[in-house]
Scaffold this motif. Structure first.
Motif, PDB file in Angstrom:
ATOM      1  N   LEU A   4      89.261  41.783 -81.502  1.00 16.45           N
ATOM      2  CA  LEU A   4      88.217  41.165 -80.695  1.00 16.45           C
ATOM      3  C   LEU A   4      86.983  42.063 -80.713  1.00 16.45           C
ATOM      4  CD1 LEU A   4      87.267  38.994 -78.650  1.00 16.45           C
ATOM      5  CD2 LEU A   4      88.282  40.421 -76.850  1.00 16.45           C
ATOM      6  N   THR A   5      85.852  41.475 -81.064  1.00 19.66           N
ATOM      7  CA  THR A   5      84.581  42.180 -80.980  1.00 19.66           C
ATOM      8  C   THR A   5      83.945  41.828 -79.644  1.00 19.66           C
ATOM      9  OG1 THR A   5      84.242  42.126 -83.378  1.00 19.66           O
ATOM     10  CG2 THR A   5      82.288  42.447 -81.998  1.00 19.66           C
ATOM     11  N   ALA A  28      77.371  51.848 -67.655  1.00 14.48           N
ATOM     12  CA  ALA A  28      78.074  51.704 -68.941  1.00 14.48           C
ATOM     13  C   ALA A  28      78.954  50.449 -68.896  1.00 14.48           C
ATOM     14  CB  ALA A  28      78.919  52.938 -69.203  1.00 14.48           C
ATOM     15  N   PRO A  29      79.216  49.841 -70.053  1.00 19.63           N
ATOM     16  CA  PRO A  29      80.088  48.664 -70.088  1.00 19.63           C
ATOM     17  C   PRO A  29      81.470  48.976 -69.510  1.00 19.63           C
ATOM     18  CG  PRO A  29      78.954  48.936 -72.181  1.00 19.63           C
ATOM     19  CD  PRO A  29      78.684  50.177 -71.372  1.00 19.63           C
ATOM     20  N   VAL A  46      83.840  47.707 -78.625  1.00 22.72           N
ATOM     21  CA  VAL A  46      82.780  47.361 -77.693  1.00 22.72           C
ATOM     22  C   VAL A  46      81.452  47.793 -78.300  1.00 22.72           C
ATOM     23  CG1 VAL A  46      81.849  47.715 -75.373  1.00 22.72           C
ATOM     24  CG2 VAL A  46      84.341  47.635 -75.721  1.00 22.72           C
ATOM     25  N   ILE A  47      80.551  46.829 -78.441  1.00 25.51           N
ATOM     26  CA  ILE A  47      79.240  47.092 -79.019  1.00 25.51           C
ATOM     27  C   ILE A  47      78.192  46.848 -77.931  1.00 25.51           C
ATOM     28  CG2 ILE A  47      77.610  46.413 -80.818  1.00 25.51           C
ATOM     29  CD1 ILE A  47      80.122  45.358 -82.354  1.00 25.51           C
ATOM     30  N   HIS A  74      84.380  40.180 -87.736  1.00 23.60           N
ATOM     31  CA  HIS A  74      85.506  39.499 -87.089  1.00 23.60           C
ATOM     32  C   HIS A  74      85.087  38.147 -86.517  1.00 23.60           C
ATOM     33  CE1 HIS A  74      87.813  43.111 -87.672  1.00 23.60           C
ATOM     34  NE2 HIS A  74      86.827  43.805 -87.128  1.00 23.60           N
ATOM     35  N   ARG A  75      86.033  37.233 -86.471  1.00 26.06           N
ATOM     36  CA  ARG A  75      85.786  35.857 -86.032  1.00 26.06           C
ATOM     37  C   ARG A  75      85.670  35.732 -84.517  1.00 26.06           C
ATOM     38  NH1 ARG A  75      89.873  31.592 -85.204  1.00 26.06           N
ATOM     39  NH2 ARG A  75      88.696  29.657 -85.008  1.00 26.06           N
ATOM     40  N   HIS A  76      86.428  36.527 -83.770  1.00 29.12           N
ATOM     41  CA  HIS A  76      86.520  36.392 -82.313  1.00 29.12           C
ATOM     42  C   HIS A  76      85.551  37.346 -81.623  1.00 29.12           C
ATOM     43  CE1 HIS A  76      90.430  35.063 -83.946  1.00 29.12           C
ATOM     44  NE2 HIS A  76      90.242  34.096 -83.070  1.00 29.12           N
ATOM     45  N   VAL A  77      84.634  36.766 -80.837  1.00 27.78           N
ATOM     46  CA  VAL A  77      83.601  37.565 -80.180  1.00 27.78           C
ATOM     47  C   VAL A  77      83.536  37.188 -78.699  1.00 27.78           C
ATOM     48  CG1 VAL A  77      81.148  38.163 -80.118  1.00 27.78           C
ATOM     49  CG2 VAL A  77      82.244  37.618 -82.322  1.00 27.78           C
TER      50      VAL A  77
END
Length: 162
Positions: A4-5, A28-29, A46-47, A74-77
């Motif tokens: 997962l992105t 921060a995230p 985590v971006i 990656h497909r999942h975001v």
């Protein structure tokens, strides 16, 4: 889903209360720490793209978010985003091909007791794994089509557009 992105943009989910100033700032995230504590059975990265209240996200920021997502292999975001303009950002992402993109956030900071952050993240993770390619919003225990949802600021929740 093996990977997962996560793209973070700020919003209430990442807000921190500064007592000396009686003020909130975007910190921060929080999502990476939350998923690690939950022991999820997939890899994620985590971006962090922005640290803004969504009321301050503009058209240039949305282009940046879109470009960052399109560049991911990656497909999942999953996108964490402030709730006030989440729908507008979802519209900007609508035509991205070959990806499942789910936006989520929180109505209370993740660090607060009783926050909806963990619940919304859980719903978003389930949604991103099971939905077909497209863009969705996961809030208030539901998965929404961005073309058919709005935030009701008075009720502090998302609801279907009638």
């Amino acid at each position: 889903m093996q990977h997962l992105t996560i793209v973070t943009t700020g919003g209430t989910i990442d807000k921190i209360y500064f007592d000396d100033k009686s003020d909130y700032k975007i910190g921060a995230p929080q999502i990476g720490e939350i998923l690690s504590q939950l022991g999820v059975a997939f890899q994620f990265d985590v971006i962090p793209i922005l640290r803004k209240d969504s009321l301050h996200i503009n058209a240039e920021d949305r282009v940046l978010i879109r470009s960052a997502i399109e560049a991911q292999p990656h497909r999942h975001v999953l996108v964490t985003h402030g709730t006030d303009t989440m729908v507008e950002t979802a519209h900007e992402l609508a035509n991205i091909k070959d990806k499942v993109i789910v936006l989520t956030g929180a109505l209370n900071p993740a660090r607060f007791q009783g926050s909806d952050a963990v619940f919304n993240i859980g719903c978003a993770v389930a949604a991103v794994q099971t939905l077909p390619d497209g863009v969705y919003i996961a809030m208030n225990g539901r998965v929404w089509d961005p073309a058919k949802v709005r935030k009701n600021r008075d009720a502090n929740r998302f609801e279907e557009v009638k």
